[in-house]
Design an enzyme around this catalytic site. Structure first.
Site, PDB file in Angstrom:
ATOM      1  N   LYS B  27      32.777  48.054  43.821  1.00 16.64           N
ATOM      2  CA  LYS B  27      33.325  48.804  42.777  1.00 16.64           C
ATOM      3  C   LYS B  27      32.525  49.967  42.318  1.00 16.64           C
ATOM      4  CE  LYS B  27      35.900  46.504  39.738  1.00 16.64           C
ATOM      5  NZ  LYS B  27      36.286  45.435  38.768  1.00 16.64           N
ATOM      6  N   ARG B  97      32.714  46.039  33.363  1.00 17.81           N
ATOM      7  CA  ARG B  97      33.408  45.164  34.588  1.00 17.81           C
ATOM      8  C   ARG B  97      32.283  44.686  35.374  1.00 17.81           C
ATOM      9  NH1 ARG B  97      39.139  46.860  35.374  1.00 17.81           N
ATOM     10  NH2 ARG B  97      39.341  48.536  33.902  1.00 17.81           N
ATOM     11  N   GLY B 106      39.357  38.562  40.515  1.00  7.69           N
ATOM     12  CA  GLY B 106      39.530  37.629  39.347  1.00  7.69           C
ATOM     13  C   GLY B 106      38.272  36.636  39.019  1.00  7.69           C
ATOM     14  N   MET B 108      35.012  37.351  38.479  1.00 10.89           N
ATOM     15  CA  MET B 108      33.914  37.823  37.444  1.00 10.89           C
ATOM     16  C   MET B 108      34.519  38.288  36.351  1.00 10.89           C
ATOM     17  SD  MET B 108      31.546  37.144  39.425  1.00 10.89           S
ATOM     18  CE  MET B 108      30.246  37.736  38.444  1.00 10.89           C
ATOM     19  N   ARG B 341      39.652  50.316  46.725  1.00  7.71           N
ATOM     20  CA  ARG B 341      38.856  49.276  47.532  1.00  7.71           C
ATOM     21  C   ARG B 341      39.709  48.983  48.901  1.00  7.71           C
ATOM     22  NH1 ARG B 341      39.267  44.043  43.735  1.00  7.71           N
ATOM     23  NH2 ARG B 341      41.281  43.876  43.384  1.00  7.71           N
ATOM     24  N   HIS B 460      47.160  36.800  40.669  1.00  2.41           N
ATOM     25  CA  HIS B 460      46.189  35.900  41.135  1.00  2.41           C
ATOM     26  C   HIS B 460      46.369  35.256  42.394  1.00  2.41           C
ATOM     27  CE1 HIS B 460      43.395  32.654  41.285  1.00  2.41           C
ATOM     28  NE2 HIS B 460      42.486  33.560  41.036  1.00  2.41           N
ATOM     29  N   ARG B 566      40.693  16.128  77.003  1.00  2.00           N
ATOM     30  CA  ARG B 566      40.288  14.848  76.562  1.00  2.00           C
ATOM     31  C   ARG B 566      41.009  13.725  77.282  1.00  2.00           C
ATOM     32  NH1 ARG B 566      39.754  18.261  71.366  1.00  2.00           N
ATOM     33  NH2 ARG B 566      41.385  18.998  72.604  1.00  2.00           N
ATOM     34  N   ARG B 622      36.994  15.686  80.862  1.00  4.67           N
ATOM     35  CA  ARG B 622      36.098  14.824  80.536  1.00  4.67           C
ATOM     36  C   ARG B 622      36.467  13.498  80.547  1.00  4.67           C
ATOM     37  NH1 ARG B 622      34.713  14.722  74.180  1.00  4.67           N
ATOM     38  NH2 ARG B 622      36.578  13.762  74.024  1.00  4.67           N
ATOM     39  N   GLU B 749      25.556  16.888  74.317  1.00  4.13           N
ATOM     40  CA  GLU B 749      25.962  16.684  72.841  1.00  4.13           C
ATOM     41  C   GLU B 749      24.880  15.744  72.062  1.00  4.13           C
ATOM     42  OE1 GLU B 749      29.706  14.736  72.723  1.00  4.13           O
ATOM     43  OE2 GLU B 749      29.277  14.096  75.033  1.00  4.13           O
ATOM     44  N   SER B 768      28.389  21.875  79.316  1.00  2.00           N
ATOM     45  CA  SER B 768      29.298  22.534  78.068  1.00  2.00           C
ATOM     46  C   SER B 768      28.884  21.666  76.819  1.00  2.00           C
ATOM     47  CB  SER B 768      30.759  21.709  78.274  1.00  2.00           C
ATOM     48  OG  SER B 768      31.503  22.379  77.277  1.00  2.00           O
ATOM     49  N   GLY B 770      28.832  20.204  73.403  1.00  2.00           N
ATOM     50  CA  GLY B 770      29.629  19.596  72.679  1.00  2.00           C
ATOM     51  C   GLY B 770      28.910  19.462  71.076  1.00  2.00           C
ATOM     52  N   THR B 771      29.122  20.702  70.337  1.00  3.68           N
ATOM     53  CA  THR B 771      28.353  20.715  69.192  1.00  3.68           C
ATOM     54  C   THR B 771      28.794  20.238  68.096  1.00  3.68           C
ATOM     55  OG1 THR B 771      29.795  22.942  69.155  1.00  3.68           O
ATOM     56  CG2 THR B 771      27.475  23.241  70.043  1.00  3.68           C
ATOM     57  N   ASN B 772      30.036  19.308  68.135  1.00  6.95           N
ATOM     58  CA  ASN B 772      30.569  18.535  67.167  1.00  6.95           C
ATOM     59  C   ASN B 772      29.380  17.169  67.166  1.00  6.95           C
ATOM     60  OD1 ASN B 772      32.708  20.082  67.130  1.00  6.95           O
ATOM     61  ND2 ASN B 772      34.161  18.504  67.656  1.00  6.95           N
ATOM     62  N   ASP B 773      29.231  16.732  68.189  1.00  2.28           N
ATOM     63  CA  ASP B 773      28.295  15.808  68.138  1.00  2.28           C
ATOM     64  C   ASP B 773      27.120  15.958  67.996  1.00  2.28           C
ATOM     65  OD1 ASP B 773      30.568  13.855  68.212  1.00  2.28           O
ATOM     66  OD2 ASP B 773      30.168  12.937  70.100  1.00  2.28           O
ATOM     67  N   CYS B 835      32.219  23.665  73.690  1.00  6.25           N
ATOM     68  CA  CYS B 835      33.395  22.959  73.613  1.00  6.25           C
ATOM     69  C   CYS B 835      33.628  22.298  72.191  1.00  6.25           C
ATOM     70  CB  CYS B 835      33.947  22.331  74.854  1.00  6.25           C
ATOM     71  SG  CYS B 835      33.098  20.792  75.129  1.00  6.25           S
ATOM     72  N   TYR B 855      31.028  30.994  78.724  1.00  3.88           N
ATOM     73  CA  TYR B 855      32.659  30.848  77.802  1.00  3.88           C
ATOM     74  C   TYR B 855      32.427  30.148  76.663  1.00  3.88           C
ATOM     75  CZ  TYR B 855      32.924  26.071  79.848  1.00  3.88           C
ATOM     76  OH  TYR B 855      32.650  24.728  80.324  1.00  3.88           O
TER      77      TYR B 855
END
Lengths: 886, 886
Positions: B27, B97, B106, B108, B341, B460, B566, B622, B749, B768, B770-773, B835, B855
């Site tokens: 601002k 402000r 909304g 601050m 803005r 809002h 899967r 897999r 993983e 590949s 397996g970034t979740n596990d 993946c 990839y």
């Protein structure tokens, strides 16, 4: 090494020596060595372990040249013996035995009397005039060859001999006449033909080839793999094959065969110790079929032979600088040594022999530490014994041979598989067998102790049990075991499967019920030995302990502090768990604070106990670690009882329990995550630790607390908890108008912590690697669930060791190395230790030593083992340095 | 940067410009910029964000010099305005402000009309002759100051005005007379005094100091922290404070105030879009208290003002090269621009505006990709819409403003907390509120959609919902909401909490029940934009998909293959799960093989479907991953039913279920551990994959299978499974007398796999991640359980982002980097991809891009987002390279 040399001779002409152990196996290398130093060994040759691997890898195709070299080897034996294989006048018989670089008793297969056929048996009769001996040898050969080489079950042959004995109404095998044995030989041949579909092979060279192949194959037999797995033997490529001229202990009563140790393998006392049998073949002694005589009897019966044997045993012990386990045979007044090797021994014996050999000037203390005593020996020494040595007559079920010392209590099982299963469930069992065989090793390993009704001090059960330091009473003829009814009886009392018994392997006693056990008394030699060990100690040893008893024990066993005091153990005690549960069900911070206040005095009292026991030594206290639901009951009845205690309805309580349940508690709301979300817990624990320390200071006792934050994965977590601890410390110090120095550090047990160890180290005073959890997370193995596949992995070579016992150096070890190095990079003053199970594992300790850690921490009973492992590592490192500077 | 400079002026004299965003907030920087380019902005000054941090860090102690600089700043305004703060003739009023570097609508706190006291109010009356205006301003000021600065709840003031209106029997605030407002002012002062214990401060400089401090403090208010958390805003140091001369939209009917966008923020159409109110203060428009007029009405009512405004909006859009969101006030015929803005917009608008601005020659395609469209915009575009646009009259509950486009279906909740809780449990909810406030952001974020009965297009609810791409219908006066009875009604139908409704944010419709949804139709501009994006694509994008529908969808959205199919999803289908369960309860390998045979045709059929949809593109399949117990029922009834199906007793079935239970299934018997211990499963799956591929080959369809082994932690595991796959492939190829090329790779993983990636890569064709596990294990966070502490961690700065949404670069990222680098070292031809969920997260994709992965693979709807993220990363990298070469 010449890659085309497969066969190594021994005898008057010898190609190898004891340094060829990898190539020729322990047995082969020692046979060569004995020949070199003039011990009377029947000549023979050894086919190398490499040849075994080559042949197995090639699908049992012999490498080119092996057949010729075997022929030359046979010619070598023929020449030295002046006999010929398959000869119709003076026929040579051979033994074929396995022998890997590491001894595996009873694991590999052996064939004796090879070379007999219908012509040769006649020649033996002609030559010895002993028709009975000739046919006894022949029928034994058919039995062994059929069983070991062709897979015809030994039982079939046993049935035939039993049937024959019944027919002719005799009891002992030795009562059968030559003619009867001849009949038996024919029946054995028929059995062989029936089960194999082939005639028994007449050509001795063909017999030899089959036998050699059988030894090769036995390397990968299930029981060999199992033994290697249990004993942690890895890295071997195969077994050697020893082909040797047969000598006979069973030709007449001028013959004998025996096994002896140069010192008592149970007590370590300096005496010739062993057993022998007149007119018997070697396997009879070991197999426990006939109960042999003690070796001292031999002095009376065959004094000359005994003296000669005694001299050789002295020579061999001095040569090998170690207690020897020797097999011998007397053939018609001539003594042959068939084998020597370092004898397996109990922990007591190992320490006594080591100390004695040093005092006798044979060994240096370094040698003694490096070679004569290992972790298992020390472990055994620390095994509990019965609290009260006296046994009520009414409780004594029988007395057998004190085959492996120590006390054990367990429920009776008669089946090895069942023993394994029970042990998996955490049940304590005693394996009771008429005799044990290699098939039983799984069950033996799982049992607390072993009891057999047949077999001597060198029977399979005795040898294996001693090797593992497991209490064993062998050959107890006071009892009769009935596998069918699953019970044994001494005529008065009958014990059924599942009943409790206690066995005293030191005295050979079998006792009804559960006898109380106590920690062992440690010998003078132990104290001497550990004094030597202490000189090489270049890394600290602490204990994982939190009870007054354990901390006292740890200190008495040489711990230099506590490396892990698990505070939650204090929470589980009966008078406190209700308060803990109240805290857990609290809905507000205020309520929790209220309950925590009531827990404070308990925790403080605990810490006073620990600090007092460990005065002057550091004590690492880990803040609350397990997820809260571990403190809640799970059984319906218990839930109802506790709900009443907590003054809430069962429904409310169940909702709370349900809300706290986790899918993967190991990776859940625990460790510092608790302390962060409920800082009031950390505050209470910090307060208890510091108030306790200051109170002791007032009494003139120096407490050195180190507060350890569990399960930290980021510097933010560490800082957040450090802030709470420091704030609380300031409050406590202000209130009490006194202060003490203390440290704040963390467990490194989440893989991420090792990866960002430099960041954390900048804020921490110390690291302690919690390699149990680190292993779980790095490998993705839930310790509780991995039993579903780890055994399979070990059996199939997918794992070389259980990663929860020995640190996975390649994976987890990389993180430990990274964590240590990054930690020191972030904070050069950082103290680094380890407090997982691995802190008491020799190989893992050596790894930590090499990483330059400050200390290892392990359970109290492992403390002396840790000391020994460190001394070994230090000596090894020193030797390496010396080699490098040369 | 001058560290002692805290205050930056704007007006005729201006110290900053738009590049000062970090320091002056968005601002403040834009106010300075507007002054620089000649836009009529009321003069003022900005206190820097650094000053906020300094003050907060010092416990609200102002740094030395700040007080003087504020005084100088006030003098600057007084000079430019020709008025004086607190003056009894020509008093200056100020607005105060907040404004951080990133817009937080909304969030601050703001104070208007600062500077009024009992003397000043008289002066205003004198000057304006408008007593009503004077007291209205005064009472608003007391209300705001009391609420925002002193924490006196706004409700108290509301009660007072409502009471007064009742007393004098008027409805609207505007109906109150000057005298009545004077009374109200006194009552407000009394309320202030009662709740603060102090008199209302008369000294304007004191008022200013309080107000500045309130803005500083609001930076760390709960709702500000929450908004930053939800919006993923990190790295900011504080808020700036903008102090500016007040101008008044509420002095008379010659006054107005409004908000407008330079283009339609919903559709992107090029038109002036917004709302205004005659005789009102700015907050009245945004707060939704009075429903404002569309901006087009202004053209009729105040044509000159409208033209002037229009010109400025054109100027500002051209200057900022982006659609602008502008606040303005008309004070007695003079137009002031209070703020500009970059406007928040829907996905549809973002893409249309970007494409239009490129076509208008304002932007390059690179700018458009880098700055005008982000992942959330694309995400929104791909949001499903209702399948059938027609709505039965009987189902239509009402019509409101189309505040944020898209369709949503959920159960009605009236409370934000409840919405959050329901969403945690995975329930879909629509948040229904009379109007929303910043306290509701948590619930709004959790809801599928938002419905309000009050407030306009810039209320809002509308602004926040559009920002997040969440469907919203606002200001629907057709319905009446009753919080007490937890229901709303249109007079005919009453909807209770928990009832299903559907909302159409594109058309503003509220519909009873659950309407069916369908994938969206994509605009021409979207196609154009994605064509531009494709030009910058330097890394592949694949999809995680295994159904024919998903693979088709993925391909249509631009996936260049399947990165994760899967196979277990196929096992869950109803007709197959019985066979799977039969396999699980099989006691022998033989039985398992039998059942697997019956599953083979199903799997093969599935693979044919996937391969056919993906013809010519690689498909990574897999092998079976989850622990077997996941296929078994857990409910009592279901157990009984299934036991009958399986033809075993309930007891037997329960024993089996119990035996398979795991303490930490995440770390249990799953992934390749299943394939290793039950190789017959791997064999069946391999067979299904390869038979399917060969069958398609016969039909002229090119299938490119890549077989992926899950949960590998060691090269031994990988080799063991590779061997099974290769052996099976040989069998299949021999049987079918045909073959196809295929690859064998693994998920990375388990942390250990990353540590020994070189070893594994030597045997593998692809990795590949397996970034979740990998995240679960590296951080030790069970995804299912971590909801117990992750929200706390985010709130308290222990985590900067949810590691399951955005990759933890410092920890998990290290392992990904290590795995990639070691992998390429072990095998330079190794293909590497990702993946996990992170494959669809922009920040994580950028990270993968930097690591040089081949990839990313993500869920079908994230495919276009991945394309965009890659293009952004590529442009960023190109710019970095350019900068480095300069």
């Amino acid at each position: 090494m010449d890659d085309s040399k497969f066969v190594y001779r021994f005898g008057k002409t010898t190609d190898g020596n004891r340094s060829y152990k990898e190539l020729l196996g322990g047995k082969g290398a020692n046979l060569a060595e004995m020949c070199n130093i003039g011990i009377p060994v029947p000549p023979g040759f050894t086919i190398s372990t490499k040849t075994c691997k080559k042949t197995v890898d090639a699908g049992m195709q012999w490498p080119e040249g092996l057949a010729d070299q075997v022929k030359e080897g046979v010619a070598h034996i023929e020449e030295e013996m002046g006999m010929k294989l398959g000869d119709k006048k003076n026929p040579l018989l051979l033994s074929v035995r396995s022998g890997a670089a590491v001894s595996m008793p009873g694991m590999m297969d052996t064939i004796l009397n090879l070379g007999i056929n219908d012509q040769v048996v006649e020649a033996i009769i002609q030559k010895t005039g002993n028709e009975r001996f000739a046919y006894d040898s022949y029928r034994r050969f058919i039995d062994m060859f059929g069983d070991v080489v062709m897979g015809v079950s030994h039982e079939h042959f046993e049935e035939a001999i039993t049937a024959l004995k019944n027919e002719v109404e005799v009891v002992e095998d030795t009562d059968l006449t030559a003619d009867q044995l001849k009949v038996l030989t024919d029946r054995y041949k028929a059995i062989y033909r029936k089960h194999t579909g082939h005639m028994f092979p007449e050509d001795p060279m063909e017999q030899l080839k089959f036998a050699i192949n059988a030894v090769f194959k036995s390397w990968n037999s299930g029981r060999a793999i199992k033994y290697r797995e249990i004993s942690g033997i890895t890295g071997l490529i195969g077994t050697a094959v020893n082909v040797q001229a047969m000598v006979f202990g069973n030709m007449s009563s001028e013959c004998a065969t025996g096994v002896c140790f140069t010192r008592n393998p149970s007590s370590g006392v300096h005496e010739l110790y062993g057993e022998f049998l007149i007119n018997a073949q070697g396997e009879d002694v070991v197999a426990g079929i006939r109960t042999p005589e003690p070796i001292s009897e031999m002095e009376k019966i065959m004094p000359e032979m005994y003296d000669e044997l005694y001299d050789y045993t002295r020579q061999l012990e001095a040569h090998y600088k170690n207690m020897q386990d020797i097999e011998f045979t007397v053939q018609e007044g001539k003594l042959f040594i068939l084998q020597t090797r370092n004898g397996k021994r109990t922990g007591t014996a190992a320490v006594k022999i080591a100390v004695d050999l040093v005092h006798e000037g044979v060994l240096t203390t370094k040698d003694a530490i490096s070679n004569l005593v290992n972790a298992e020996h020390i472990d055994q020494l620390l095994h509990p014994q019965f609290e009260n040595g006296n046994v009520d007559k009414s409780d004594l079920l029988g007395k057998g041979l004190p085959a492996s010392p120590g006390a054990a209590v367990g429920r009776v099982v008669f089946d090895s598989k069942r023993a394994e299963k029970a042990a998996e469930k955490g049940e304590m069992v005693i394996l009771v067998r008429i005799e044990t065989s290699p098939e039983d090793v799984g069950g033996m390993s799982s049992a607390e102790g072993i009891l057999t009704s047949r077999g001597g001090m060198t029977s399979h059960a005795a040898v294996v049990a001693r090797g593992w330091g497991k209490p064993c009473v062998a050959g107890c003829s006071d009892i009769i075991i009935n596998y069918k009814t699953k019970s044994f009886t001494n005529g008065v009392t009958t014990i059924k499967e599942g009943d409790w018994i206690s066995i005293d392997g030191t005295r050979g006693l079998i006792i009804k019920g559960q006898k109380k056990m106590r920690p062992p008394k440690l010998s003078e030699e132990y104290v001497t030995f550990m004094r030597w060990v202490a000189k090489f100690e270049t890394m600290g040893v602490r204990a994982n302990a939190e009870t007054p008893e354990d901390t006292q024990l740890a200190r008495s066993l040489g711990a230099k502090g506590v490396g892990l005091a698990r505070t939650e153990h204090m929470f589980f005690k009966d008078d406190r768990v209700t308060a803990v549960r109240k805290m857990i069900i609290s809905e507000s911070e205020e309520d929790r604070r209220e309950v925590l206040k009531s827990l404070l005095p308990y925790q403080k009292e605990d810490f006073i106990g620990i600090f007092d026991n460990m005065k002057g030594l550091p004590v690492t206290v880990r803040l609350l670690d397990p997820p809260l639901h571990e403190f809640l009951p799970s059984e319906e009845e218990e839930i109802e009882r506790v709900a009443e205690q907590l003054d809430i309805t069962v429904e409310q309580f169940k909702i709370k329990i349900e809300a706290l349940k986790e899918f993967n508690p190991m990776l859940g709301h625990r460790g510092c995550r608790l302390g962060i979300t409920y800082p009031e817990i950390t505050e209470m624990q910090t307060r208890a630790i510091l108030e306790a320390a200051i109170e002791l200071k007032g009494r003139g006792v120096e407490a050195i607390p180190e507060i350890m934050i569990p399960l930290v994965g980021s510097v933010q977590e560490f800082e957040s908890q450090r802030e709470v601890i420091e704030r609380t410390a300031e409050e406590v110090f202000n209130e009490l108008n006194d202060s003490i120095p203390f440290k704040i550090g963390t467990m490194i047990e989440v893989p991420r912590a090792a990866l960002v160890a430099d960041e954390i180290a900048r804020k921490a005073d110390f690291f302690s690697f919690g390699t149990n959890d680190l292993t779980q997370m790095t490998l993705g193995y839930s310790r509780d669930d991995a039993t579903k596949f780890i055994p399979y992995y070990l059996e199939h070579g997918l794992l070389s060791a259980d990663p929860f016992q020995t640190i996975d150096q390649n994976g987890v070890g990389q993180l430990v190395r990274m964590g240590t190095e990054l930690g020191h990079a972030g904070n050069p003053d950082l103290k680094v230790g380890i407090c997982g199970e691995h802190g008491g594992d020799p190989a893992s300790i050596e790894f930590c030593y090499e990483l330059g850690m400050d200390y290892v921490s392990c359970s109290p009973y492992r403390v002396p083992i840790a000391h020994l492992s460190i001394a070994k590592a230090a000596i090894k490192a020193e030797e390496k340095r010396l080699l490098e500077t040369v």
